[in-house]
Design a protein around this motif. Structure first.
Motif, PDB file in Angstrom:
ATOM      1  N   TYR A 221      46.505  42.591  53.104  1.00  0.00           N
ATOM      2  CA  TYR A 221      46.451  41.207  52.612  1.00  0.00           C
ATOM      3  C   TYR A 221      47.751  40.473  52.940  1.00  0.00           C
TER       4      TYR A 221
ATOM      5  N   THR B 218      41.876  47.161  45.790  1.00  0.00           N
ATOM      6  CA  THR B 218      40.575  46.491  45.860  1.00  0.00           C
ATOM      7  C   THR B 218      40.212  45.685  44.616  1.00  0.00           C
TER       8      THR B 218
ATOM      9  N   VAL C  82      37.637  43.788  48.564  1.00  0.00           N
ATOM     10  CA  VAL C  82      37.390  44.904  49.480  1.00  0.00           C
ATOM     11  C   VAL C  82      38.093  44.629  50.800  1.00  0.00           C
ATOM     12  N   ARG C  83      38.831  45.637  51.274  1.00  0.00           N
ATOM     13  CA  ARG C  83      39.581  45.477  52.529  1.00  0.00           C
ATOM     14  C   ARG C  83      38.667  45.624  53.733  1.00  0.00           C
TER      15      ARG C  83
ATOM     16  N   SER D 281      41.688  51.784  42.095  1.00  0.00           N
ATOM     17  CA  SER D 281      40.672  50.889  41.528  1.00  0.00           C
ATOM     18  C   SER D 281      39.517  51.649  40.869  1.00  0.00           C
TER      19      SER D 281
END
Ligand SMILES: *Cc1c(COP(=O)(O)O)cnc(C)c1O
Length: 239
Positions: free
Chosen positions: A42, A229, A234-235, A211
């Motif tokens: 992110y 997450t 969600v990646r 998570s």
């Protein structure tokens, strides 16, 4: 508030609720558990928003991504944790921003971290990453040292200039006797932590739970949970 900020605030509130409920269920105080938000994949803009929302601990697992992000966020009051497998040629860069390296799993890495911490005149906190699915003194597939190698590494870190032994970290194993038994795995980590603290009483950090299994980690006694997450979404499959 931007849409992204509102979304992250809502996600953080949900995670906060989960941690609080898990603490209550375990008879623990909320302050005993520190939330580390795993921001890998992110952008720095998300890290900035998280900081505005009160997050103080963030974690990254790849130096290539983490180094520019940490540089962009160097004005923020954040403690950066490094949680990924770490090559010795990346140590100089990582020591430049990480206050804690949670993935210490071999003596060569301890030597490299110590050398660079001294050079940078920084103290780096270290967690020994334990691989509960590794052979006694072997290494795990996702990093970490087998149970039989913990004591030697802990002593090495404790005696290394520039390094501070903070405790133990694990990732719940996908294979072996603890596969699918997160709470048992985290309880085992707690027992190993108790053993380490007999010789190193200040090494009281126990980093476990993500998570999907933060409740089990809090129930077992973890002091730090690493959540990605559930806060950021969600990646994309990489990372
Ligand atoms: C990515 C990562 C996490 C966070 O995992 P989520 O399932 O996204 O919460 C925690 N610990 C480590 C070591 C990681 O690499």
């Amino acid at each position: 508030m931007t849409d992204r900020k509102a979304q992250l605030a809502a996600n953080l509130a949900k995670v906060e609720e989960r941690i609080t409920a898990a603490c209550t269920a375990a008879g623990r105080k909320r302050e005993e558990v520190t939330l580390i938000v795993v921001t890998k994949t992110y952008p720095a803009s998300d890290v900035r928003i998280l900081s505005e929302l009160g997050v103080r601990h963030v974690a990254e697992n790849r130096d290539q991504d983490a180094a520019p992000k940490a540089a962009e966020c160097s004005d923020l009051p954040l403690l950066w944790h490094f949680v990924g497998q770490l090559q010795t040629n990346k140590v100089r860069s990582v020591v430049g921003y990480a206050g804690v390296v949670q993935s210490v799993d071999r003596s060569r890495l301890v030597a490299a971290l110590s050398k660079e911490a001294v050079r940078a005149e920084r103290e780096v906190g270290c967690l020994i990453q334990v691989a509960l699915d590794a052979q006694e003194r072997g290494r795990g597939e996702r990093g970490g040292v087998g149970v039989g190698g913990i004591e030697e590494l802990a002593d090495l870190v404790a005696g290394a200039p520039g390094l501070r032994l903070d405790g133990l970290m694990t990732v719940a194993p996908l294979t072996g006797e603890y596969a699918g038994r997160q709470q048992a795995a985290f309880e085992r980590l707690m027992d190993l932590s108790t053993a380490v603290r007999r010789t190193h009483p200040a090494a009281n950090m126990v980093s476990a739970g993500m998570s999907s299994d933060l409740e089990q980690a809090v129930a077992a006694g973890a002091t730090h949970v690493r959540v990605g997450t559930a806060v950021l979404g969600v990646r994309p499959s990489l990372g």
